[in-house]
Motif scaffolding. Structure first.
Motif, short mmCIF file in Angstrom:
data_model
loop_
_atom_site.label_atom_id
_atom_site.label_comp_id
_atom_site.label_asym_id
_atom_site.label_seq_id
_atom_site.Cartn_x
_atom_site.Cartn_y
_atom_site.Cartn_z
N LYS A 1 1.99 2.02 -3.40
CA LYS A 1 0.90 2.56 -4.22
C LYS A 1 0.73 4.06 -3.96
O LYS A 1 0.56 4.84 -4.90
CB LYS A 1 -0.41 1.83 -3.92
CG LYS A 1 -0.44 0.40 -4.38
CD LYS A 1 -1.75 -0.25 -3.99
CE LYS A 1 -1.78 -1.71 -4.36
NZ LYS A 1 -3.06 -2.34 -4.03
N TRP A 2 0.76 4.44 -2.69
CA TRP A 2 0.61 5.87 -2.35
C TRP A 2 1.78 6.68 -2.89
O TRP A 2 1.58 7.77 -3.44
CB TRP A 2 0.48 6.05 -0.83
CG TRP A 2 -0.89 5.76 -0.33
CD1 TRP A 2 -1.27 4.68 0.42
CD2 TRP A 2 -2.08 6.51 -0.57
NE1 TRP A 2 -2.62 4.73 0.67
CE2 TRP A 2 -3.14 5.86 0.07
CE3 TRP A 2 -2.34 7.68 -1.28
CZ2 TRP A 2 -4.45 6.33 0.03
CZ3 TRP A 2 -3.65 8.17 -1.31
CH2 TRP A 2 -4.67 7.49 -0.66
N SER B 1 1.51 6.97 -6.68
CA SER B 1 0.42 7.88 -7.04
C SER B 1 0.81 9.33 -6.81
O SER B 1 0.52 10.20 -7.64
CB SER B 1 -0.84 7.53 -6.24
OG SER B 1 -1.28 6.24 -6.55
N ARG C 1 0.83 -1.21 0.00
CA ARG C 1 0.00 0.00 0.00
C ARG C 1 0.86 1.26 0.00
O ARG C 1 0.56 2.22 -0.70
CB ARG C 1 -0.93 0.00 1.20
CG ARG C 1 -1.89 1.18 1.21
CD ARG C 1 -2.84 1.12 2.39
NE ARG C 1 -3.73 -0.01 2.35
CZ ARG C 1 -4.90 -0.04 1.71
NH1 ARG C 1 -5.29 1.02 1.06
NH2 ARG C 1 -5.65 -1.10 1.73
N ALA D 1 -2.19 4.45 -12.62
CA ALA D 1 -2.60 4.49 -11.21
C ALA D 1 -3.79 3.55 -10.96
O ALA D 1 -3.81 2.83 -9.95
CB ALA D 1 -2.95 5.91 -10.80
N ASN E 1 -3.10 -5.71 -2.10
CA ASN E 1 -2.10 -5.16 -1.17
C ASN E 1 -1.25 -6.28 -0.60
O ASN E 1 -1.73 -7.38 -0.37
CB ASN E 1 -2.79 -4.43 -0.02
CG ASN E 1 -3.52 -3.20 -0.47
OD1 ASN E 1 -3.08 -2.51 -1.37
ND2 ASN E 1 -4.65 -2.91 0.15
N TRP F 1 -3.66 0.42 -8.38
CA TRP F 1 -4.57 0.27 -7.25
C TRP F 1 -5.47 -0.95 -7.38
O TRP F 1 -6.09 -1.38 -6.41
CB TRP F 1 -5.37 1.55 -7.03
CG TRP F 1 -4.53 2.57 -6.34
CD1 TRP F 1 -3.80 3.56 -6.92
CD2 TRP F 1 -4.29 2.67 -4.94
NE1 TRP F 1 -3.12 4.28 -5.98
CE2 TRP F 1 -3.40 3.76 -4.74
CE3 TRP F 1 -4.73 1.96 -3.84
CZ2 TRP F 1 -2.96 4.13 -3.48
CZ3 TRP F 1 -4.28 2.34 -2.57
CH2 TRP F 1 -3.42 3.42 -2.40
N SER F 2 -5.55 -1.53 -8.57
CA SER F 2 -6.33 -2.76 -8.74
C SER F 2 -5.56 -4.00 -8.29
O SER F 2 -6.14 -5.08 -8.15
CB SER F 2 -6.75 -2.93 -10.20
OG SER F 2 -5.66 -3.31 -11.00
N ARG F 3 -4.26 -3.87 -8.05
CA ARG F 3 -3.46 -4.99 -7.56
C ARG F 3 -3.75 -5.20 -6.07
O ARG F 3 -4.02 -4.25 -5.35
CB ARG F 3 -1.95 -4.70 -7.69
CG ARG F 3 -1.43 -4.33 -9.06
CD ARG F 3 -1.51 -5.44 -10.07
NE ARG F 3 -2.78 -5.33 -10.76
CZ ARG F 3 -3.46 -6.33 -11.32
NH1 ARG F 3 -3.01 -7.54 -11.30
NH2 ARG F 3 -4.61 -6.14 -11.90
#
Length: 117
Positions: free
Chosen positions: A73-74, A77, A70, A108, A116, A112-114
């Motif tokens: 991802k942040w 992004s 996560r 992005a 965590n 985010w579809s992957r």
């Protein structure tokens, strides 16, 4: 072909190492590439990457579940958003501005579809 895979693994590992100290240059994708190429031509390096205390679990999660942390991802992004803002504030070709405006949100969304990890 062994030298081919070792060259790719070495280059990716070097770029990943640079990503540790240079903000904006991602580390994890290059380490994933290094482990992938290493598996094809340099198994000792692949095993060393898989045993790494910080990056090994990330590589294993990606291989097993295509999972991304996560926090990554942040960070990704935020960097994509800052890139978009920068490209619109600084002089740049209009085609590049529009391409990135369309492309980076797609990246992005995919990220985010992957799952965590």
């Amino acid at each position: 072909m062994k030298w081919h895979w070792r060259s790719i693994a070495s280059l990716a590992l070097g770029l990943g190492a640079l990503g540790v100290v240079l903000p904006g240059l991602p580390t994890t994708p290059f380490l994933l590439l290094a482990a992938w190429a290493g598996a094809r031509g340099w198994p000792q390096m692949e095993q060393r990457l898989l045993r790494h205390p910080k990056y090994g679990p990330v590589i294993i999660d990606w291989r097993e579940r295509r999972a991304v942390p996560r926090k990554a991802k942040w960070m990704a992004s935020a960097l994509m958003l800052s890139s978009l803002v920068s490209i619109w504030l600084l002089p740049a070709p209009m085609l590049l501005r529009w391409f990135l405006t369309l492309f980076l949100p797609c990246v992005a969304l995919w990220l985010w579809s992957r799952p965590n990890s």
